[in-house]
Design a protein around this motif. Structure first.
Motif, PDB file in Angstrom:
ATOM      1  N   MET A   1      47.978  35.165  26.842  1.00  0.00           N
ATOM      2  CA  MET A   1      47.101  35.985  27.678  1.00  0.00           C
ATOM      3  C   MET A   1      47.555  37.444  27.649  1.00  0.00           C
ATOM      4  O   MET A   1      48.728  37.736  27.515  1.00  0.00           O
ATOM      5  CB  MET A   1      47.113  35.478  29.123  1.00  0.00           C
ATOM      6  N   SER A   2      46.595  38.352  27.747  1.00  0.00           N
ATOM      7  CA  SER A   2      46.936  39.763  27.876  1.00  0.00           C
ATOM      8  C   SER A   2      47.408  40.044  29.296  1.00  0.00           C
ATOM      9  O   SER A   2      47.346  39.186  30.171  1.00  0.00           O
ATOM     10  CB  SER A   2      45.725  40.638  27.541  1.00  0.00           C
ATOM     11  N   GLU A   3      47.880  41.269  29.527  1.00  0.00           N
ATOM     12  CA  GLU A   3      48.392  41.645  30.834  1.00  0.00           C
ATOM     13  C   GLU A   3      47.317  42.371  31.639  1.00  0.00           C
ATOM     14  O   GLU A   3      46.333  42.866  31.107  1.00  0.00           O
ATOM     15  CB  GLU A   3      49.619  42.549  30.668  1.00  0.00           C
ATOM     16  N   VAL A   4      47.537  42.427  32.949  1.00  0.00           N
ATOM     17  CA  VAL A   4      46.648  43.189  33.820  1.00  0.00           C
ATOM     18  C   VAL A   4      46.800  44.675  33.496  1.00  0.00           C
ATOM     19  O   VAL A   4      47.909  45.180  33.324  1.00  0.00           O
ATOM     20  CB  VAL A   4      46.987  42.926  35.297  1.00  0.00           C
ATOM     21  N   ALA A  11      42.843  47.699  39.300  1.00  0.00           N
ATOM     22  CA  ALA A  11      43.416  46.880  38.237  1.00  0.00           C
ATOM     23  C   ALA A  11      42.300  46.070  37.592  1.00  0.00           C
ATOM     24  O   ALA A  11      41.299  45.744  38.230  1.00  0.00           O
ATOM     25  CB  ALA A  11      44.497  45.948  38.784  1.00  0.00           C
ATOM     26  N   VAL A  12      42.490  45.757  36.303  1.00  0.00           N
ATOM     27  CA  VAL A  12      41.527  44.953  35.560  1.00  0.00           C
ATOM     28  C   VAL A  12      42.288  43.783  34.946  1.00  0.00           C
ATOM     29  O   VAL A  12      43.202  43.977  34.137  1.00  0.00           O
ATOM     30  CB  VAL A  12      40.824  45.773  34.465  1.00  0.00           C
ATOM     31  N   ALA A  13      41.919  42.577  35.340  1.00  0.00           N
ATOM     32  CA  ALA A  13      42.609  41.377  34.896  1.00  0.00           C
ATOM     33  C   ALA A  13      42.176  40.976  33.489  1.00  0.00           C
ATOM     34  O   ALA A  13      41.104  41.385  33.018  1.00  0.00           O
ATOM     35  CB  ALA A  13      42.335  40.235  35.872  1.00  0.00           C
ATOM     36  N   PRO A  14      42.969  40.171  32.784  1.00  0.00           N
ATOM     37  CA  PRO A  14      42.571  39.664  31.469  1.00  0.00           C
ATOM     38  C   PRO A  14      41.224  38.946  31.543  1.00  0.00           C
ATOM     39  O   PRO A  14      40.953  38.202  32.477  1.00  0.00           O
ATOM     40  CB  PRO A  14      43.693  38.692  31.110  1.00  0.00           C
ATOM     41  N   GLY A  15      40.375  39.228  30.549  1.00  0.00           N
ATOM     42  CA  GLY A  15      39.071  38.609  30.507  1.00  0.00           C
ATOM     43  C   GLY A  15      38.015  39.330  31.323  1.00  0.00           C
ATOM     44  O   GLY A  15      36.857  38.904  31.344  1.00  0.00           O
ATOM     45  N   ASN A  41      39.387  44.385  29.222  1.00  0.00           N
ATOM     46  CA  ASN A  41      40.660  43.700  29.062  1.00  0.00           C
ATOM     47  C   ASN A  41      40.386  42.330  28.440  1.00  0.00           C
ATOM     48  O   ASN A  41      39.882  41.419  29.099  1.00  0.00           O
ATOM     49  CB  ASN A  41      41.367  43.552  30.409  1.00  0.00           C
ATOM     50  N   GLY A  42      40.685  42.217  27.159  1.00  0.00           N
ATOM     51  CA  GLY A  42      40.435  40.963  26.462  1.00  0.00           C
ATOM     52  C   GLY A  42      41.282  39.827  27.002  1.00  0.00           C
ATOM     53  O   GLY A  42      42.367  40.035  27.557  1.00  0.00           O
ATOM     54  N   ALA A  43      40.796  38.620  26.824  1.00  0.00           N
ATOM     55  CA  ALA A  43      41.538  37.448  27.297  1.00  0.00           C
ATOM     56  C   ALA A  43      42.759  37.176  26.435  1.00  0.00           C
ATOM     57  O   ALA A  43      43.724  36.545  26.883  1.00  0.00           O
ATOM     58  CB  ALA A  43      40.612  36.232  27.315  1.00  0.00           C
ATOM     59  N   LEU A  44      42.730  37.633  25.172  1.00  0.00           N
ATOM     60  CA  LEU A  44      43.821  37.362  24.237  1.00  0.00           C
ATOM     61  C   LEU A  44      44.813  38.523  24.209  1.00  0.00           C
ATOM     62  O   LEU A  44      44.444  39.685  24.415  1.00  0.00           O
ATOM     63  CB  LEU A  44      43.255  37.135  22.829  1.00  0.00           C
TER      64      LEU A  44
END
Length: 336
Positions: A1-4, A11-15, A41-44
């Motif tokens: 998973m990517s980071e916030v 803040a922008v969460a993964p995905g 913010n990509g999920a990967l």
């Protein structure tokens, strides 16, 4: 998973994707001056990259490039995070001027900024701390100033291996290698640990679809290089020249005032001694012919046909023999 991805105030969460209007200053009436920002913010897991445009408010091509990446591309399989800043200089954009209105300050000479400095430096500081410095690398889009036009090319300090990797991955025919002036976004970001290139394309005050599409291919190529879109290929432009040092490039300038007729377009190959343009007076009784001092490529040319003595006419860069053969061969293929 990517980071916030975090910034001051959110803040922008993964995905997730966020469209925000981020306050960087205030008007005379105390109303907020807000910069549009899209964070995808990509999920990967992958790198974080910023795409920025309109640090000069009349440079519009980059705006459409950043908007299309942010809002028209499919980011379902994105590995990493995109920070999209289509209009850095909102006051100048609204006024359709190059610099910040009233004080005529250049935002692209104000980075990394200062939170207690001039209005330009305060805006630069807010942008830099929140959306530039947190990124792993960046692409900053510009056009020529009004009255001139540029072929698409990259500017960046290729002596810095990280900057050089991005510059080559973009896939332009021409790279002009230099640090850039102090205060420019690309120089200050690179020195702060976020390697950044400038992409120059076209002219101010308009969208130029062919150049925009060419630049979008470059963005995709850079993302492929850094495996943000691993299924896409890295672009090879067919030929490439990296310009180092002032001896490999020159501005041809007018030695007379008058009206200019350009004989070649941006991106044209001219031979030593070729007539590049002609300057005449209103009666066409006095004529000044401007010739190419060496064989090279016209990276930038005049669009406004009126000049004083000393005004720039075109930006000419020298080419090595291998590059010259490649260009001449390409031109022969296109003609046939």
């Amino acid at each position: 998973m990517s980071e916030v991805f975090t910034y001051d105030g959110g803040a922008v969460a993964p995905g997730e994707t966020a469209n925000i209007r981020y306050t960087v200053s205030e008007t005379y009436l105390g109303d907020p001056v807000r910069v549009p920002v899209t964070i995808i913010n990509g999920a990967l897991e992958g790198p974080t990259v910023f795409l920025s445009a309109a640090a000069h408010g009349d440079e519009l091509n980059g705006i459409e490039i950043v908007r299309e990446v942010a809002h028209e591309w499919d980011h379902e399989e994105l590995a990493g995070t995109l920070v999209c800043l289509p209009v850095l200089n909102v006051p100048a954009f609204i006024a359709q001027e190059r610099y910040l209105p009233i004080y005529d300050r250049d935002l692209n000479r104000s980075f990394p900024g200062n939170d207690s400095g001039t209005s330009a430096k305060r805006i630069a500081d807010r942008l830099f701390r929140n959306f530039i410095e947190p990124c792993d690398f960046g692409l900053d889009f510009h056009t020529s100033t009004r009255g001139r036009t540029n072929m698409l090319h990259v500017r960046g300090d290729t002596d810095d291996d990280d900057v050089g990797r991005i510059a080559h991955a973009f896939g332009s025919n021409v790279i002009i290698s230099s640090e850039g002036p102090s205060g420019t976004l690309r120089r200050e970001a690179s020195e702060a640990g976020t390697p950044t290139i400038t992409i120059e394309l076209g002219e101010a005050h308009r969208f130029q679809r062919a150049l925009i599409d060419q630049a979008l291919e470059g963005v995709l190529s850079v993302m492929a290089e850094f495996e943000m879109r691993p299924n896409e290929p890295v672009k090879w432009p067919g030929w490439r020249v990296v310009i180092n040092g002032s001896e490999e490039k020159t501005w041809l300038r007018a030695d007379a005032g008058g009206l200019v007729e350009m004989h070649h377009d941006r991106g044209s190959l001219v031979e030593a001694g070729d007539r590049v343009c002609t300057i005449t007076n209103p009666f066409k009784t006095d004529t000044t012919v401007v010739e190419a001092p060496f064989t090279g490529l016209l990276v930038g040319v005049l669009e406004n046909p009126l000049v004083y003595p000393g005004n720039p006419l075109c930006h000419l860069v020298a080419l090595d023999e291998v590059t010259l053969r490649a260009i001449r061969g390409d031109q022969t293929t296109k003609r046939s």
